[in-house]
Motif scaffolding. Structure first.
Motif, PDB file in Angstrom:
ATOM      1  N   GLY A  17      -4.562   2.349  -1.040  1.00 33.82           N
ATOM      2  CA  GLY A  17      -5.847   1.653  -0.917  1.00 33.82           C
ATOM      3  C   GLY A  17      -7.002   2.603  -1.137  1.00 33.82           C
ATOM      4  O   GLY A  17      -7.949   2.305  -1.869  1.00 33.82           O
ATOM      5  N   ALA A  18      -6.886   3.790  -0.531  1.00 33.91           N
ATOM      6  CA  ALA A  18      -7.952   4.785  -0.680  1.00 33.91           C
ATOM      7  C   ALA A  18      -8.036   5.279  -2.121  1.00 33.91           C
ATOM      8  O   ALA A  18      -9.122   5.588  -2.630  1.00 33.91           O
ATOM      9  CB  ALA A  18      -7.698   5.962   0.267  1.00 33.91           C
ATOM     10  N   ALA A  19      -6.880   5.351  -2.798  1.00 33.62           N
ATOM     11  CA  ALA A  19      -6.886   5.820  -4.184  1.00 33.62           C
ATOM     12  C   ALA A  19      -7.513   4.780  -5.111  1.00 33.62           C
ATOM     13  O   ALA A  19      -8.186   5.122  -6.089  1.00 33.62           O
ATOM     14  CB  ALA A  19      -5.456   6.134  -4.634  1.00 33.62           C
ATOM     15  N   SER A  20      -7.307   3.501  -4.817  1.00 32.33           N
ATOM     16  CA  SER A  20      -7.800   2.437  -5.700  1.00 32.33           C
ATOM     17  C   SER A  20      -9.270   2.121  -5.478  1.00 32.33           C
ATOM     18  O   SER A  20      -9.993   1.795  -6.426  1.00 32.33           O
ATOM     19  CB  SER A  20      -7.004   1.146  -5.473  1.00 32.33           C
ATOM     20  N   VAL A  25     -14.827   0.017  -6.854  1.00 31.29           N
ATOM     21  CA  VAL A  25     -16.270   0.090  -6.585  1.00 31.29           C
ATOM     22  C   VAL A  25     -17.017   0.490  -7.856  1.00 31.29           C
ATOM     23  O   VAL A  25     -18.010  -0.143  -8.252  1.00 31.29           O
ATOM     24  CB  VAL A  25     -16.551   1.102  -5.445  1.00 31.29           C
ATOM     25  N   HIS A  26     -16.521   1.520  -8.523  1.00 32.21           N
ATOM     26  CA  HIS A  26     -17.117   1.944  -9.785  1.00 32.21           C
ATOM     27  C   HIS A  26     -17.084   0.806 -10.803  1.00 32.21           C
ATOM     28  O   HIS A  26     -18.038   0.584 -11.541  1.00 32.21           O
ATOM     29  CB  HIS A  26     -16.356   3.174 -10.311  1.00 32.21           C
ATOM     30  N   ASN A 111      -0.822  -2.161  -5.650  1.00 32.24           N
ATOM     31  CA  ASN A 111      -0.732  -3.053  -6.813  1.00 32.24           C
ATOM     32  C   ASN A 111      -1.966  -2.931  -7.706  1.00 32.24           C
ATOM     33  O   ASN A 111      -1.863  -2.980  -8.931  1.00 32.24           O
ATOM     34  CB  ASN A 111      -0.543  -4.501  -6.354  1.00 32.24           C
ATOM     35  N   VAL A 112      -3.140  -2.775  -7.084  1.00 29.77           N
ATOM     36  CA  VAL A 112      -4.359  -2.568  -7.876  1.00 29.77           C
ATOM     37  C   VAL A 112      -4.239  -1.264  -8.654  1.00 29.77           C
ATOM     38  O   VAL A 112      -4.584  -1.194  -9.834  1.00 29.77           O
ATOM     39  CB  VAL A 112      -5.617  -2.540  -6.972  1.00 29.77           C
TER      40      VAL A 112
END
Lengths: 231, 114
Positions: A17-20, A25-26, A111-112
């Protein structure tokens, strides 16, 4: 490539989650900028998201005797660049997690990362590389979509192997196991996705060439340049 | 059929052939559950690798039956296909409108000059 709800240990779920999150956001910023600068893009943005909607709902039989689905992310990545695809892919994954119990909220980050970040970036990189070598547009589109699809499934295999290493053979053994399920099954589907993306790109060339030129995907041909100059 | 339409049809036929061939060749025959979803197979592989693993979260909403689930999948595909069709419809309408204007303009120009 959907990792089912609850099927990643909490630590992994949080890490993915933190990686995605930064990519999404970008992507949201890139998307609002694009819509503000080019309101006429909105329709094509919708169409790119719709393509992902259709393709990721199609479960297609494959050579391994199991079924899987394409991702449809190559098209949007090529048209609008990968950051925007991160948003469109996330919307699709949210729809499937909330309404279909396909994928999940705890596995959404993972998954994202595979479908909306890694796949689109890989496909876009392949597309740009082939274009740099002056290969025809449709060849670059085919391989761009092919790799966007295949890389997604390879990343899912890595994610699962990291979370569930084999007791005897460790990460590598588990990776082989998951890659057999996902990557092998996906090869013919990635070919299908490449062909379908080429089909849609051909239709776009016929119907919306001006958009494709503005997005830097297509160029004016010699005779069209002359006509423009004459006007 | 124009050359363009022929190529597009060929692309669709290839995709259809890729999907049908595994079924026609019976590639799922040896399997316990032929043509099961890869996602479900991965779940099975996880339980094989870590028999003690318990999913620690369950979906907020789960379709009550396989029928409802496939209906929702069809809805997803239909939504996508609808938006795509709308897009190409709008573009076609604009092109035809522009062509109609272009065809009408030369005839009107002398009239405004006189």
């Amino acid at each position: 490539m959907h990792i089912a709800e609850g099927f990643l240990p909490p630590l992994h779920a949080v890490a993915w989650g933190a990686a995605s999150a930064p990519f999404v956001v970008h992507g949201v910023r890139a998307l609002t900028r694009e819509v503000k600068a080019n309101p006429e893009s909105t329709l094509l943005l919708g169409a790119s998201g719709a393509f992902t909607f259709v393709l990721s709902a199609l479960k297609i039989p494959s050579v391994t005797g199991s079924c899987s689905h394409p991702t449809g992310t190559g098209l949007g990545a090529i048209l609008f660049r990968p950051p925007i695809m991160a948003v469109l892919g996330t919307i699709t994954l949210l729809f499937q997690a909330l309404l279909l119990a396909h994928g999940g909220l705890t596995t959404l980050g993972a998954n994202v990362f595979s479908m909306a970040v890694a796949g689109p970036w890989a496909g876009y990189a392949v597309y740009r590389l082939l274009r740099k070598f002056d290969l025809p547009l449709m060849v670059a589109v085919f391989f761009g979509a092919f790799f966007a699809d295949l890389v997604t499934y390879c990343v899912t295999s890595v994610q699962l192997a990291l979370a569930f290493p084999d007791a005897a053979t460790g990460f590598t053994g588990a990776l082989v196991k998951f890659a057999e399920i996902f990557a092998l099954t996906q090869i013919p589907l990635a070919v299908s996705e490449g062909l379908l993306t080429v089909l849609v790109m051909r239709l776009l060339m016929q119907s919306s060439k001006s958009d494709l030129i503005r997005l830097g995907v297509a160029k004016l041909t010699g005779s069209e340049k002359q006509r423009e100059a004459a006007v | 059929m124009t050359r363009n339409a022929k190529i597009n049809t060929l692309l669709l036929l290839l995709v259809a052939a890729l999907a049908v061939l595994p079924l026609a060749l019976g590639l799922g025959d040896g399997k316990e559950e032929p043509f099961a979803g890869a996602d479900a197979q991965a779940e099975a592989a996880i339980t094989e690798l870590r028999p003690d693993y318990e999913p620690w979260f369950s979906p907020l909403y789960e379709p009550p039956s396989a029928e409802v689930e496939s209906a929702l999948f069809a809805l997803q595909a239909a939504l996508g296909a609808g938006v795509l069709a709308y897009y190409f419809g709008v573009r076609k309408g604009r092109r035809q409108g522009a062509a109609a204007v272009a065809a009408a303009t030369p005839a009107e120009t002398p009239a405004t000059e006189s």
